[in-house]
Scaffold this motif. Structure first.
Motif, PDB file in Angstrom:
ATOM      1  N   GLU A 184      -0.595   6.760 -15.397  1.00  0.00           N
ATOM      2  CA  GLU A 184       0.326   6.306 -14.355  1.00  0.00           C
ATOM      3  C   GLU A 184      -0.211   6.581 -12.956  1.00  0.00           C
ATOM      4  OE1 GLU A 184       4.385   7.094 -16.995  1.00  0.00           O
ATOM      5  OE2 GLU A 184       3.988   8.236 -15.155  1.00  0.00           O
ATOM      6  N   GLU A 185      -1.177   7.489 -12.837  1.00  0.00           N
ATOM      7  CA  GLU A 185      -1.682   7.854 -11.521  1.00  0.00           C
ATOM      8  C   GLU A 185      -2.750   6.878 -11.004  1.00  0.00           C
ATOM      9  OE1 GLU A 185      -3.060  11.814 -11.722  1.00  0.00           O
ATOM     10  OE2 GLU A 185      -1.090  12.675 -12.153  1.00  0.00           O
ATOM     11  N   ASP A 195      -8.992  -4.368   0.271  1.00  0.00           N
ATOM     12  CA  ASP A 195      -8.730  -2.978   0.640  1.00  0.00           C
ATOM     13  C   ASP A 195     -10.034  -2.177   0.701  1.00  0.00           C
ATOM     14  OD1 ASP A 195      -6.026  -3.535   0.683  1.00  0.00           O
ATOM     15  OD2 ASP A 195      -5.742  -2.950  -1.422  1.00  0.00           O
ATOM     16  N   THR A 223      -4.394   3.857  -9.332  1.00  0.00           N
ATOM     17  CA  THR A 223      -3.969   2.950  -8.268  1.00  0.00           C
ATOM     18  C   THR A 223      -4.856   1.704  -8.270  1.00  0.00           C
ATOM     19  OG1 THR A 223      -3.280   4.822  -6.907  1.00  0.00           O
ATOM     20  CG2 THR A 223      -3.612   2.726  -5.785  1.00  0.00           C
ATOM     21  N   LEU A 224      -4.248   0.560  -8.166  1.00  0.00           N
ATOM     22  CA  LEU A 224      -4.992  -0.693  -8.115  1.00  0.00           C
ATOM     23  C   LEU A 224      -5.477  -0.934  -6.692  1.00  0.00           C
ATOM     24  CD1 LEU A 224      -5.938  -3.225  -9.609  1.00  0.00           C
ATOM     25  CD2 LEU A 224      -3.783  -4.312  -8.944  1.00  0.00           C
ATOM     26  N   ILE A 225      -6.774  -1.057  -6.524  1.00  0.00           N
ATOM     27  CA  ILE A 225      -7.368  -1.278  -5.202  1.00  0.00           C
ATOM     28  C   ILE A 225      -7.958  -2.685  -5.170  1.00  0.00           C
ATOM     29  CG2 ILE A 225      -9.154  -0.512  -3.581  1.00  0.00           C
ATOM     30  CD1 ILE A 225      -8.872   2.281  -4.710  1.00  0.00           C
TER      31      ILE A 225
END
Length: 212
Positions: free
Chosen positions: A168-169, A177, A171-173
């Motif tokens: 869950e941690e 970005d 992050t989609l970059i």
């Protein structure tokens, strides 16, 4: 205070061996010998190195005799392993060997030429198989290995067998970005679909930023 109590529980002969071992290491760690050209060491220093080799050989012989017996008993059950571990921990294997290995690594980092002349390091290699067999009997070994090798953000998913996408941690970059971050002075890079921040390595790299 705990160290003093532990020292009192050791036998006098074992305590004497530990003091002798520390004396050898201290004699091989003179400040004026660091960086000296090989084959130019004093006879006294080479004599101490030879004595360290003989001492290491005797210690390795003892441990090579003890560990196979300890392993054969420890493999019976977890309780046997725990009891045998306590015995080994109070023996030469648990008291002299760990400090000797650390000391030799320290001496090797400070004066590799002298340690090569002494010839004590190859003797320790003969203990690896015995130590490995004993350690493989430890309860929870696989879990400990996974935790030791699972470096956060790099190898964790590989050793746990779980996909990073299930975390869950994560992050989609987006590509935009990443490009904007690098334009602002950052240093992100993509390896196998994962984004890594290698900004800290930029100044340490000998190859330059283009290779990174």
């Amino acid at each position: 205070m705990e160290q003093e109590l532990y020292s009192k529980e050791r036998s006098a002969s074992l305590d004497l061996l530990l003091r002798f071992q520390r004396l050898l290491v201290s004699k091989l760690y003179p400040a004026d010998c660091v960086g000296q050209v090989p084959n130019t060491y004093s006879p006294d220093l080479l004599g101490v190195g030879s004595l360290l080799k003989k001492y290491t050989a005797l210690l390795c012989t003892h441990i090579s005799d003890i560990l196979p017996v300890a392993t054969s008993i420890a493999c019976t059950s977890h309780r046997h392993f725990a009891e045998v571990s306590c015995v080994v921990d109070g023996d030469l294997t648990g008291i002299l060997l760990p400090e000797l290995v650390v000391s030799i690594v320290l001496l090797l980092s400070k004066n590799a030429g002298l340690m090569q002349e002494a010839g004590a390091i190859p003797l320790l290699a003969g203990l690896l198989e015995h130590l490995d067999r004993f350690n493989h009997l430890a309860p929870g070994k696989e879990r400990d290995d996974n935790e030791d090798l699972a470096w956060p953000g790099i190898m964790g998913s590989f050793f746990t067998g779980q996909s990073c996408r299930n975390n869950e941690e994560v992050t989609l970059i987006r590509k935009a970005d990443l490009e904007n971050h690098n334009k602002d002075g950052g240093f992100w890079t993509v390896i196998d679909g994962k984004v890594y921040d290698i900004k800290d390595f930029q100044t340490q790299s000998l190859t330059g930023s283009s290779i990174l």
